[in-house]
Write a protein that holds these residues in place. Structure first.
Motif, PDB file in Angstrom:
ATOM      1  N   THR A   1      -3.530 -12.258  -7.583  1.00  0.00           N
ATOM      2  CA  THR A   1      -2.644 -11.126  -7.883  1.00  0.00           C
ATOM      3  C   THR A   1      -3.388  -9.806  -7.694  1.00  0.00           C
ATOM      4  O   THR A   1      -2.837  -8.853  -7.125  1.00  0.00           O
ATOM      5  N   ALA A   2      -4.636  -9.761  -8.148  1.00  0.00           N
ATOM      6  CA  ALA A   2      -5.443  -8.549  -7.975  1.00  0.00           C
ATOM      7  C   ALA A   2      -5.668  -8.263  -6.492  1.00  0.00           C
ATOM      8  O   ALA A   2      -5.607  -7.104  -6.065  1.00  0.00           O
ATOM      9  N   LEU A   3      -5.916  -9.309  -5.709  1.00  0.00           N
ATOM     10  CA  LEU A   3      -6.100  -9.143  -4.260  1.00  0.00           C
ATOM     11  C   LEU A   3      -4.838  -8.548  -3.633  1.00  0.00           C
ATOM     12  O   LEU A   3      -4.907  -7.589  -2.856  1.00  0.00           O
ATOM     13  N   ALA A   4      -3.688  -9.101  -3.977  1.00  0.00           N
ATOM     14  CA  ALA A   4      -2.427  -8.581  -3.447  1.00  0.00           C
ATOM     15  C   ALA A   4      -2.228  -7.125  -3.860  1.00  0.00           C
ATOM     16  O   ALA A   4      -1.797  -6.287  -3.051  1.00  0.00           O
ATOM     17  N   THR A   5      -2.569  -6.808  -5.096  1.00  0.00           N
ATOM     18  CA  THR A   5      -2.434  -5.436  -5.595  1.00  0.00           C
ATOM     19  C   THR A   5      -3.290  -4.479  -4.785  1.00  0.00           C
ATOM     20  O   THR A   5      -2.827  -3.407  -4.365  1.00  0.00           O
ATOM     21  N   GLU A   6      -4.529  -4.857  -4.554  1.00  0.00           N
ATOM     22  CA  GLU A   6      -5.430  -3.997  -3.784  1.00  0.00           C
ATOM     23  C   GLU A   6      -4.924  -3.808  -2.353  1.00  0.00           C
ATOM     24  O   GLU A   6      -4.969  -2.696  -1.816  1.00  0.00           O
ATOM     25  N   LEU A   7      -4.437  -4.870  -1.741  1.00  0.00           N
ATOM     26  CA  LEU A   7      -3.953  -4.769  -0.357  1.00  0.00           C
ATOM     27  C   LEU A   7      -2.709  -3.890  -0.261  1.00  0.00           C
ATOM     28  O   LEU A   7      -2.568  -3.105   0.683  1.00  0.00           O
ATOM     29  N   VAL A   8      -1.809  -3.999  -1.225  1.00  0.00           N
ATOM     30  CA  VAL A   8      -0.633  -3.125  -1.249  1.00  0.00           C
ATOM     31  C   VAL A   8      -1.078  -1.672  -1.414  1.00  0.00           C
ATOM     32  O   VAL A   8      -0.544  -0.771  -0.757  1.00  0.00           O
ATOM     33  N   CYS A   9      -2.087  -1.450  -2.243  1.00  0.00           N
ATOM     34  CA  CYS A   9      -2.596  -0.084  -2.423  1.00  0.00           C
ATOM     35  C   CYS A   9      -3.217   0.452  -1.135  1.00  0.00           C
ATOM     36  O   CYS A   9      -3.024   1.623  -0.795  1.00  0.00           O
ATOM     37  N   VAL A  10      -3.950  -0.399  -0.416  1.00  0.00           N
ATOM     38  CA  VAL A  10      -4.512   0.008   0.874  1.00  0.00           C
ATOM     39  C   VAL A  10      -3.396   0.494   1.791  1.00  0.00           C
ATOM     40  O   VAL A  10      -3.483   1.580   2.382  1.00  0.00           O
ATOM     41  N   LEU A  11      -2.343  -0.288   1.896  1.00  0.00           N
ATOM     42  CA  LEU A  11      -1.243   0.043   2.809  1.00  0.00           C
ATOM     43  C   LEU A  11      -0.488   1.300   2.368  1.00  0.00           C
ATOM     44  O   LEU A  11      -0.155   2.153   3.199  1.00  0.00           O
ATOM     45  N   ARG A  12      -0.227   1.430   1.066  1.00  0.00           N
ATOM     46  CA  ARG A  12       0.490   2.605   0.577  1.00  0.00           C
ATOM     47  C   ARG A  12      -0.332   3.867   0.810  1.00  0.00           C
ATOM     48  O   ARG A  12       0.166   4.878   1.303  1.00  0.00           O
ATOM     49  N   TYR A  13      -1.627   3.819   0.457  1.00  0.00           N
ATOM     50  CA  TYR A  13      -2.492   4.981   0.671  1.00  0.00           C
ATOM     51  C   TYR A  13      -2.556   5.340   2.156  1.00  0.00           C
ATOM     52  O   TYR A  13      -2.531   6.528   2.510  1.00  0.00           O
ATOM     53  N   ARG A  14      -2.667   4.335   3.019  1.00  0.00           N
ATOM     54  CA  ARG A  14      -2.730   4.627   4.470  1.00  0.00           C
ATOM     55  C   ARG A  14      -1.448   5.286   4.947  1.00  0.00           C
ATOM     56  O   ARG A  14      -1.486   6.253   5.710  1.00  0.00           O
ATOM     57  N   GLN A  15      -0.316   4.737   4.536  1.00  0.00           N
ATOM     58  CA  GLN A  15       0.954   5.309   4.962  1.00  0.00           C
ATOM     59  C   GLN A  15       1.053   6.753   4.475  1.00  0.00           C
ATOM     60  O   GLN A  15       1.436   7.647   5.226  1.00  0.00           O
ATOM     61  N   HIS A  16       0.668   7.002   3.238  1.00  0.00           N
ATOM     62  CA  HIS A  16       0.734   8.360   2.696  1.00  0.00           C
ATOM     63  C   HIS A  16      -0.252   9.287   3.414  1.00  0.00           C
ATOM     64  O   HIS A  16       0.055  10.469   3.627  1.00  0.00           O
ATOM     65  N   HIS A  17      -1.410   8.750   3.783  1.00  0.00           N
ATOM     66  CA  HIS A  17      -2.385   9.550   4.532  1.00  0.00           C
ATOM     67  C   HIS A  17      -1.764  10.083   5.821  1.00  0.00           C
ATOM     68  O   HIS A  17      -1.893  11.275   6.138  1.00  0.00           O
ATOM     69  N   TYR A  18      -1.104   9.214   6.559  1.00  0.00           N
ATOM     70  CA  TYR A  18      -0.536   9.623   7.850  1.00  0.00           C
ATOM     71  C   TYR A  18       0.772  10.385   7.718  1.00  0.00           C
ATOM     72  O   TYR A  18       1.123  11.177   8.594  1.00  0.00           O
ATOM     73  N   ALA A  19       1.504  10.178   6.624  1.00  0.00           N
ATOM     74  CA  ALA A  19       2.799  10.839   6.448  1.00  0.00           C
ATOM     75  C   ALA A  19       2.697  12.194   5.759  1.00  0.00           C
ATOM     76  O   ALA A  19       3.650  12.974   5.799  1.00  0.00           O
ATOM     77  N   ALA A  20       1.569  12.493   5.154  1.00  0.00           N
ATOM     78  CA  ALA A  20       1.425  13.740   4.391  1.00  0.00           C
ATOM     79  C   ALA A  20       1.447  14.958   5.306  1.00  0.00           C
ATOM     80  O   ALA A  20       0.726  15.009   6.299  1.00  0.00           O
ATOM     81  N   THR A  21       2.286  15.914   4.958  1.00  0.00           N
ATOM     82  CA  THR A  21       2.353  17.183   5.701  1.00  0.00           C
ATOM     83  C   THR A  21       2.534  18.323   4.701  1.00  0.00           C
ATOM     84  O   THR A  21       2.845  18.095   3.537  1.00  0.00           O
ATOM     85  N   GLY A  22       2.334  19.521   5.178  1.00  0.00           N
ATOM     86  CA  GLY A  22       2.534  20.687   4.327  1.00  0.00           C
ATOM     87  C   GLY A  22       1.235  21.429   4.095  1.00  0.00           C
ATOM     88  O   GLY A  22       0.151  20.986   4.487  1.00  0.00           O
ATOM     89  N   MET A  23       1.347  22.549   3.441  1.00  0.00           N
ATOM     90  CA  MET A  23       0.218  23.435   3.237  1.00  0.00           C
ATOM     91  C   MET A  23      -0.917  22.773   2.442  1.00  0.00           C
ATOM     92  O   MET A  23      -2.087  22.990   2.722  1.00  0.00           O
ATOM     93  N   ASP A  24      -0.601  21.954   1.471  1.00  0.00           N
ATOM     94  CA  ASP A  24      -1.612  21.315   0.621  1.00  0.00           C
ATOM     95  C   ASP A  24      -2.022  19.929   1.126  1.00  0.00           C
ATOM     96  O   ASP A  24      -2.817  19.249   0.478  1.00  0.00           O
ATOM     97  N   ALA A  25      -1.489  19.512   2.257  1.00  0.00           N
ATOM     98  CA  ALA A  25      -1.609  18.113   2.677  1.00  0.00           C
ATOM     99  C   ALA A  25      -3.007  17.695   3.121  1.00  0.00           C
ATOM    100  O   ALA A  25      -3.425  16.570   2.832  1.00  0.00           O
ATOM    101  N   GLU A  26      -3.734  18.543   3.814  1.00  0.00           N
ATOM    102  CA  GLU A  26      -4.987  18.103   4.437  1.00  0.00           C
ATOM    103  C   GLU A  26      -5.995  17.511   3.446  1.00  0.00           C
ATOM    104  O   GLU A  26      -6.448  16.380   3.642  1.00  0.00           O
ATOM    105  N   PRO A  27      -6.362  18.197   2.373  1.00  0.00           N
ATOM    106  CA  PRO A  27      -7.341  17.595   1.452  1.00  0.00           C
ATOM    107  C   PRO A  27      -6.775  16.375   0.709  1.00  0.00           C
ATOM    108  O   PRO A  27      -7.501  15.423   0.424  1.00  0.00           O
ATOM    109  N   ILE A  28      -5.492  16.399   0.414  1.00  0.00           N
ATOM    110  CA  ILE A  28      -4.888  15.262  -0.292  1.00  0.00           C
ATOM    111  C   ILE A  28      -4.803  14.058   0.630  1.00  0.00           C
ATOM    112  O   ILE A  28      -5.104  12.927   0.225  1.00  0.00           O
ATOM    113  N   ALA A  29      -4.426  14.274   1.883  1.00  0.00           N
ATOM    114  CA  ALA A  29      -4.382  13.173   2.849  1.00  0.00           C
ATOM    115  C   ALA A  29      -5.770  12.564   3.036  1.00  0.00           C
ATOM    116  O   ALA A  29      -5.915  11.342   3.142  1.00  0.00           O
TER     117      ALA A  29
END
Length: 195
Positions: A54-82
Motif C-alpha cells: 500500500t505504501a509503494l502504491a501511495t508513493e507511486l501515485v504521488c510521483v505521478l501526481r507531482y509530475r503532472q502538476h510540475h508540467y501543468a503548472a502555469t502562471g506568475m508563481d508557477a516556476e519555483p512551485i513547479a
C-alpha cells in the motif's frame, strides 16, 4: 541513598550467551529460502508486506501526481512551485525504491501494476485546475502519508526495526514536503487562475 534501578536487566552469564550463539547458528540454517526473514523476525510478515505494498502504491501515485502538476503548472508563481513539485516527485520515487527493495527482502514481489495502483494507494491522483489547487492536493496527500506512516511505525514498534527505520526516514521527508507545501499555500493568493 540511591534508589534501586528497577528498569535495568542484569547481564546474563557468558556461558548463557555462548549457548544462545549456538542456537542462533542452528536457527540460521533452517528455512534458508526465507532469506533475511529469520526466526527472530517478530512482526506479522504478511501484514507488513501488505502495508508496504500500500505504501509503494501511495508513493507511486504521488510521483505521478507531482509530475503532472510540475508540467501543468502555469502562471506568475508557477516556476519555483513547479520546480518543487519535480523535486518532491524525485524524492517520492526514491521512497518507492526503498519500499520495493524492502518488500523483496521480505520475500515478496513489489506490486507495480498500473491497473490497480490508485485503488491500493492511501493518496489520490488529482489533476487540479489552478496552482493553488495543485499545492492543496499535494499537501493533502502528504498529510495522508504522514498519518499513515505514523500509524504503521507505531504498529511495528520493535517487531521489525529495519522496516520501522526505513519508514521513519521516509516520514521525515514527507513531513518536510508537507511543511514546504503549507508555506507555498500560505504565499499564494486565494485564487491564482487556471493552471
Amino acid at each position: 541513598m540511591l534508589a534501586p534501578d528497577r528498569g535495568v536487566t542484569p547481564l546474563r552469564p557468558a556461558e548463557d550467551f555462548i549457548r544462545d550463539v549456538e542456537a542462533l547458528r542452528t536457527q540460521a540454517r533452517e528455512n534458508l529460502d526465507r532469506g533475511a526473514v529469520s526466526a527472530a523476525y517478530g512482526a506479522d510478515l504478511e501484514r507488513v508486506v501488505q502495508m508496504l505494498q500500500t505504501a509503494l502504491a501511495t508513493e507511486l501515485v504521488c510521483v505521478l501526481r507531482y509530475r503532472q502538476h510540475h508540467y501543468a503548472a502555469t502562471g506568475m508563481d508557477a516556476e519555483p512551485i513547479a520546480a518543487e513539485f519535480l523535486a518532491h516527485s524525485e524524492e517520492e520515487l526514491g521512497h518507492a525504491g526503498l519500499i520495493a527493495a524492502r518488500i523483496s527482502q521480505l520475500g515478496s514481489n513489489p506490486d507495480f501494476s498500473p491497473s490497480t495502483l490508485e485503488g491500493r494507494a492511501h493518496s489520490e491522483y488529482v489533476e487540479a485546475d489552478s496552482l493553488r489547487a495543485m499545492v492543496t492536493e499535494n499537501l493533502v496527500a502528504e498529510r495522508v502519508a504522514v498519518a499513515a506512516y505514523t500509524d504503521i511505525i507505531e504498529w511495528l514498534g520493535s517487531s521489525d526495526p529495519t522496516t520501522r527505520r526505513m519508514l521513519e526516514q521516509i516520514l521525515a521527508v514527507e513531513e518536510e514536503h508537507a511543511d514546504d507545501l503549507a508555506s507555498m499555500l500560505d504565499g499564494l493568493p486565494a485564487a491564482t487562475g487556471p493552471a
